[in-house]
Enzyme design. Structure first.
Site, PDB file in Angstrom:
ATOM      1  N   GLN A  61       4.371  -1.500  -1.437  1.00  0.00           N
ATOM      2  CA  GLN A  61       5.381  -0.794  -2.221  1.00  0.00           C
ATOM      3  C   GLN A  61       5.669  -1.547  -3.532  1.00  0.00           C
ATOM      4  OE1 GLN A  61       6.728   2.285  -1.441  1.00  0.00           O
ATOM      5  NE2 GLN A  61       7.615   2.149  -3.488  1.00  0.00           N
ATOM      6  N   LYS A 103       8.259   7.426   3.827  1.00  0.00           N
ATOM      7  CA  LYS A 103       6.827   7.446   4.145  1.00  0.00           C
ATOM      8  C   LYS A 103       6.619   7.223   5.644  1.00  0.00           C
ATOM      9  CE  LYS A 103       5.660   5.931  -0.485  1.00  0.00           C
ATOM     10  NZ  LYS A 103       5.397   4.815  -1.401  1.00  0.00           N
ATOM     11  N   ASP A 124      -3.157   4.465  -1.439  1.00  0.00           N
ATOM     12  CA  ASP A 124      -2.394   4.787  -2.654  1.00  0.00           C
ATOM     13  C   ASP A 124      -3.335   5.086  -3.817  1.00  0.00           C
ATOM     14  OD1 ASP A 124       0.336   5.042  -2.625  1.00  0.00           O
ATOM     15  OD2 ASP A 124       0.755   2.891  -2.809  1.00  0.00           O
TER      16      ASP A 124
END
Ligand code: NAP
Length: 300
Positions: free
Chosen positions: A103, A59, A126
């Site tokens: 994460q 990412k 997200d």
């Protein structure tokens, strides 16, 4: 019998991701040319899970590749929930951070739901915060979870007709299956499909999957979907990603999806490969969400 050329046409996620990233890169470059800082994507990682490290590294690389600022906040495995909450509060307030991700998975002693709820919806790139999930569910603009958003982009790019079609989604996770089923049922294009959401308690799964014009698999079971579970001419989207032993490969393994690709591609009209299908779109969609956050598209 001559092989139908259209059979098993690849839905090339790498290609779609490249196109999306190029358009993001162009927009970011224009912002920087105007003297702006441009978007800044931050990632928080707790513990030393190697898979998480790999995901965050890709990412970070992708964000830099499109000219965004990228930063990673690393914390040890024994970080407390309170300490992590403080980090979230700091990032929520930091005007230099456009959006951030935490994460997953987090260490067991930290409640993931509480952490996700703490992320400010306007920085939740997200799309996991219940506010963004709720907006998606009622069709309001907001951040859509990156994998389902990426799949919608693939369908759009290849002009797959979904209206009035039977769409079967395998798997009901909060990050893939459930949002995917909602998006496909929305009054939108892609969308407007008649959706069936299946899970581990579904009876007669094969009968249901054989009805699917569009079959989306996110169950986490390598090569589970066999050719006899798929309707002739179906569009097959494979979200699963697994390493299986492969002695013929130098690495000793190969990546496969939830679908038995070699057999199913002979029946499908379109199919995503693994790797190179849904995976690359997930990161590209995260960058797209970060760009939208920078432009305050959803939150004033
Ligand atoms: P998950 O949280 O593990 O959920 C799996 C879902 O599949 C559950 O709803 C489960 O049902 C259902 N399921 C399991 N076995 C089944 C069976 N035999 N028949 C029908 N349903 C079954 O999965 P996830 O996080 O959505 O991930 C799914 C897969 O996608 C994994 O391989 C993951 O690595 C991959 N993934 C890839 C990307 C990408 O970018 N390509 C992104 C995210 C995930 P229950 O609810 O009843 O348990």
């Amino acid at each position: 019998m001559a092989r139908d050329n259209k059979r098993g046409r690849l839905l090339d996620g790498k290609l779609v991701a490249k196109a999306l990233k190029e358009s993001i890169k162009k927009e970011v470059a224009e912002m920087v040319d105007r003297g702006e800082e441009g978007p800044h994507l931050a990632a928080v990682i707790v513990g030393n899970d190697p898979a998480s490290e790999t995901y965050v590294a890709s990412k970070e690389k992708a964000a830099r590749g499109v000219g965004m600022v990228s930063s990673v906040y690393r914390y040890p495995e024994d970080t407390t929930e309170k300490e992590l909450m403080d980090v979230i509060d700091f990032l929520n307030r930091d005007p230099e951070v456009t959006g951030f991700i935490v994460q997953l998975p987090l260490p067991k002693h930290i409640n993931e739901d509480k952490i996700i709820e703490r992320i400010k919806p306007s920085k939740d790139v997200d799309g996991f915060n219940p506010v963004n999930v709720g907006k998606m569910a009622i069709g309001q603009p907001g951040f859509v979870s990156a994998t389902p958003a990426g799949i919608m982009e693939i369908l759009r790019y290849y002009k797959i007709d979904t209206e009035g079609k039977n769409c079967v989604v395998l798997g009901r996770s909060n990050i893939v299956g459930s949002p995917m089923s909602i998006l496909m049922s929305k009054k939108s294009n892609p969308g407007n499909a008649t959706v069936t959401l299946c899970h581990s308690k579904t009876e007669n799964l094969d009968e249901i999957t054989r009805q699917a014009d569009i079959l989306i698999t996110a169950i986490g079971s390598p090569q589970f979907v066999k050719a006899d579970m798929v309707k002739e001419g179906a569009v097959v989207i494979d979200v699963g990603i697994h390493r299986i032993e492969d002695k013929s490969s130098k690495k000793g393994y190969k990546l496969v999806g939830d679908v038995d690709f070699d057999a199913v591609k002979e029946k499908a009209s379109y199919i995503t490969p693994v790797p190179g299908g849904v995976g690359p779109m997930t990161i590209a969609s995260l960058l797209n969400n970060t760009l939208k956050a920078y432009k305050s598209e959803y939150y004033g």
